[in-house]
Design a protein around this motif. Structure first.
Motif, PDB file in Angstrom:
ATOM      1  N   TYR A  68      23.173  -4.040  14.420  1.00 54.31           N
ATOM      2  CA  TYR A  68      22.017  -3.177  14.635  1.00 54.31           C
ATOM      3  C   TYR A  68      22.340  -2.097  15.663  1.00 54.31           C
ATOM      4  O   TYR A  68      22.037  -0.911  15.465  1.00 54.31           O
ATOM      5  N   TYR A  71      24.811   0.537  13.896  1.00 49.98           N
ATOM      6  CA  TYR A  71      24.477   1.333  12.722  1.00 49.98           C
ATOM      7  C   TYR A  71      23.007   1.695  12.564  1.00 49.98           C
ATOM      8  O   TYR A  71      22.673   2.497  11.680  1.00 49.98           O
ATOM      9  N   LEU A 165      25.494  -4.535   5.208  1.00 44.13           N
ATOM     10  CA  LEU A 165      24.277  -3.942   4.664  1.00 44.13           C
ATOM     11  C   LEU A 165      23.765  -2.806   5.540  1.00 44.13           C
ATOM     12  O   LEU A 165      23.291  -1.781   5.044  1.00 44.13           O
ATOM     13  N   TRP A 166      23.859  -2.986   6.853  1.00 42.19           N
ATOM     14  CA  TRP A 166      23.463  -1.910   7.766  1.00 42.19           C
ATOM     15  C   TRP A 166      24.372  -0.702   7.579  1.00 42.19           C
ATOM     16  O   TRP A 166      23.923   0.441   7.533  1.00 42.19           O
ATOM     17  N   LYS A 167      25.649  -0.962   7.461  1.00 41.71           N
ATOM     18  CA  LYS A 167      26.628   0.122   7.397  1.00 41.71           C
ATOM     19  C   LYS A 167      26.483   0.937   6.117  1.00 41.71           C
ATOM     20  O   LYS A 167      26.603   2.169   6.133  1.00 41.71           O
ATOM     21  N   TYR A 168      26.232   0.257   4.996  1.00 43.57           N
ATOM     22  CA  TYR A 168      26.148   0.934   3.697  1.00 43.57           C
ATOM     23  C   TYR A 168      24.740   0.842   3.111  1.00 43.57           C
ATOM     24  O   TYR A 168      24.574   0.780   1.893  1.00 43.57           O
ATOM     25  N   ARG A 169      23.733   0.884   3.974  1.00 43.38           N
ATOM     26  CA  ARG A 169      22.366   0.682   3.490  1.00 43.38           C
ATOM     27  C   ARG A 169      21.878   1.833   2.608  1.00 43.38           C
ATOM     28  O   ARG A 169      20.872   1.693   1.927  1.00 43.38           O
ATOM     29  N   TYR A 170      22.568   2.944   2.607  1.00 46.20           N
ATOM     30  CA  TYR A 170      22.173   4.079   1.763  1.00 46.20           C
ATOM     31  C   TYR A 170      22.829   4.033   0.388  1.00 46.20           C
ATOM     32  O   TYR A 170      22.593   4.901  -0.439  1.00 46.20           O
ATOM     33  N   ARG A 172      23.151   1.874  -2.966  1.00 47.41           N
ATOM     34  CA  ARG A 172      22.503   0.778  -3.696  1.00 47.41           C
ATOM     35  C   ARG A 172      23.512  -0.229  -4.234  1.00 47.41           C
ATOM     36  O   ARG A 172      23.293  -1.449  -4.175  1.00 47.41           O
ATOM     37  N   ARG A 175      24.717  -2.510  -1.485  1.00 50.71           N
ATOM     38  CA  ARG A 175      23.671  -3.451  -1.062  1.00 50.71           C
ATOM     39  C   ARG A 175      23.569  -4.620  -2.046  1.00 50.71           C
ATOM     40  O   ARG A 175      23.507  -5.780  -1.647  1.00 50.71           O
ATOM     41  N   THR A 178      26.663  -7.018  -2.006  1.00 52.52           N
ATOM     42  CA  THR A 178      26.734  -7.785  -0.770  1.00 52.52           C
ATOM     43  C   THR A 178      25.695  -8.895  -0.764  1.00 52.52           C
ATOM     44  O   THR A 178      25.987 -10.036  -0.368  1.00 52.52           O
TER      45      THR A 178
END
Length: 529
Positions: A68, A71, A165-170, A172, A175, A178
């Protein structure tokens, strides 16, 4: 250098110091690890349930909180984070310390579990005793070194999965896959086998294992004691045995044909799950040289041949020659294996010969001749199948491949060799799926050569050592046996050059002239398709 240029460069600027949240998270995670270390040194901790909960919670929350802090405030885009400036991700001092520590832990776990407190004749002590309460809740049994391993493995995938997920949350795709590996590891690899163990009693003994592990990863599943266990467990056991066989010859080929090997290697596999989550900071360390690629092809397919030979020998040992006692005799089984392999290689040679490199063609023929010759020796001389006792083959494979390669080197050396060493060089499952993906699958990564600016992000972050940029510059589809379809090359491309697709197998590999638009009528091509 502008901010845009910094975002697109591999190195960017040296990473900033840890912020307050990251420092707090680090302290929390280290505190949880210290509790485990105290248990290793047999420091008696009263109320083990409380201390285990505290340790695992501290580690998990520490990872999530650090993610958190790293990212949460970052916008969409490429996040190189100065990886070549960090000691831990640039084979520096911290990387070697981490690698040696992980390797040492794996060696003790695999071969000297008594040093961790394992006691097969009495009560556990040390680190393993700390996990007894959780193990008894899930399976009703005291903890083993494998339960400790599975618990920490699952915590790592869940914690670092949230970081990913935080790092590549943009993105789909990132996400979804993972979340998939987090689910399959927690449910199929960790919880369900423990629940299956709790069903066993003196009158019912169902073999329990990671249900998503398919042969040859679970090479032990066709040993006599496990086959006997499946059969003696009635309809449930027989269903599991049939499911294991169907997974090899039906389920896996169909899914790989439709989606490529990514359906397993990047969405389901526990080894791939750990590599993609905990191993993500080290993906750029994979060797991209042509020499490494050649070594990879010969080594991983040699492991595949090894496991085929070993499994054939193991199954043959508990089959007999009397057709009245065995519905599948040893002779029928060995002849069936020979016919199947000959037919398989013959079909590949007949229909897909041109898609194999010259050394791959000769290697395939060589491996087939060796296996068939060894089977022939058995029929002509009646000596031990493959000249070596089956149990020797099994224990050798289990030690060299199952333990040393997949565990000690494959995971322990993330910070040195990258996160997919096992998948590239040692995994027989990856070898089988890779062959299917290369020859029969609809999966490919399409490229738009006209948009490529040769920034190199795609190649740098390819964990399988593929020079993605070389394909992108020429506008060629990427169809490689080693590609696991993780999609990171596409995620870090600043121009949208790369796209993961499942489409027709027609003109899947030789697409350069179409994508570049050189000497080809594009409208005529589209009308033909």
């Amino acid at each position: 250098m502008s901010s845009v240029q910094r975002d697109m460069s591999l190195t960017g600027q040296p990473p900033a110091a840890l912020n307050t949240i990251q420092k707090l998270a680090t302290a929390l995670g280290v505190g949880g690890l210290l509790l485990l270390v105290l248990a290793i040194f047999n420091v008696r901790l009263m109320n083990q349930s409380l201390w285990l909960t505290t340790a695992l919670t501290s580690i998990f929350v520490g990872i999530v909180l650090f993610s958190y802090g790293a990212y949460a405030d970052k916008q969409a885009g490429i996040k190189n984070d100065g990886v070549w400036f960090k000691s831990i991700s640039n084979r520096g001092f911290l990387a070697w310390v981490a690698g040696l520590a992980l390797t040492g832990f794996y060696i003790v776990l695999y071969f000297k579990a008594e040093l961790l407190g394992l006691n097969t004749e009495g009560e556990n002590s040390g680190l393993i005793a700390l996990f007894d309460p959780l193990s008894k809740i899930l399976s009703g049994n005291p903890a083993s070194q494998w339960f400790v391993y599975g618990t920490l493995y699952t915590i790592a995938i869940l914690g670092f999965g949230i970081k990913f997920l935080w790092k590549y949350r943009y993105n789909r795709y990132e996400r979804l896959r993972t979340l998939s590996v987090m689910f399959f590891q927690t449910a199929f690899a960790f919880l369900i086998p423990e629940f299956m163990a709790q069903l066993n009693s003196d009158d019912f003994n169902l073999p329990y294992y990671d249900l998503k592990n398919i042969w040859p990863l679970n090479y032990y599943n066709f040993e006599q004691y496990r086959v006997d266990g499946f059969i003696s467990s009635g309809s449930i056991g027989l269903a599991l045995l049939i499911f294991g066989i169907a997974s090899i010859f039906v389920i896996t080929p169909i899914l790989t044909y439709k989606y490529g090997k990514r359906w397993y290697c990047s969405w389901v596999c526990g080894c791939g799950g750990l590599a993609e989550t905990a191993g993500d900071p080290f993906r750029h360390l994979s060797d991209k040289s042509e020499f490494a690629w050649k070594i990879e092809r010969w080594v991983v397919h040699s492991v595949l041949v090894f496991v085929v030979v070993m499994t054939t020998a193991v199954v043959a040992t508990y089959l007999g020659y009397d057709s009245e006692k065995y519905w599948l005799t040893k002779d029928t089984f060995l002849i069936g294996v020979a016919v199947f392999l000959t037919a398989l290689f013959g079909l590949i040679w007949l229909f897909k010969k041109e898609e194999l490199k010259q050394d791959a063609r000769y290697g395939a023929i060589g491996y087939l001749v060796i296996v068939l010759a060894l089977i022939g020796i058995h029929f002509s001389s009646g000596s031990t199948l493959f000249l070596i006792p089956a149990e020797t083959l099994r224990t050798t494979y289990g030690f060299l491949i199952g333990s040393i390669f997949s565990g000690v080197i494959g995971t322990g050396f993330y910070p040195i060799f990258g996160n997919r060493v096992w998948c590239r060089f040692g995994c027989p499952m990856a070898a089988i799926l890779g062959l299917q993906q290369r020859l029969f699958s609809k999966f490919r990564i399409t490229t738009n050569g006209g948009q490529c600016i040769s920034c190199g992000n795609c190649s740098s972050y390819c964990e399988m050592g593929i020079d993605v940029r070389a394909y992108a510059q020429k506008g060629e589809n990427i169809v490689r046996a080693s590609c696991v379809g993780c999609g990171i090359c596409s995620a870090v491309c600043p121009r949208g050059v790369l796209k993961l697709e499942n489409a027709s197998t027609e003109k899947r590999i030789n697409s350069r002239e179409v994508l570049l638009g050189n000497d080809v009528d594009l409208m005529d091509y589209l009308n033909q398709n």
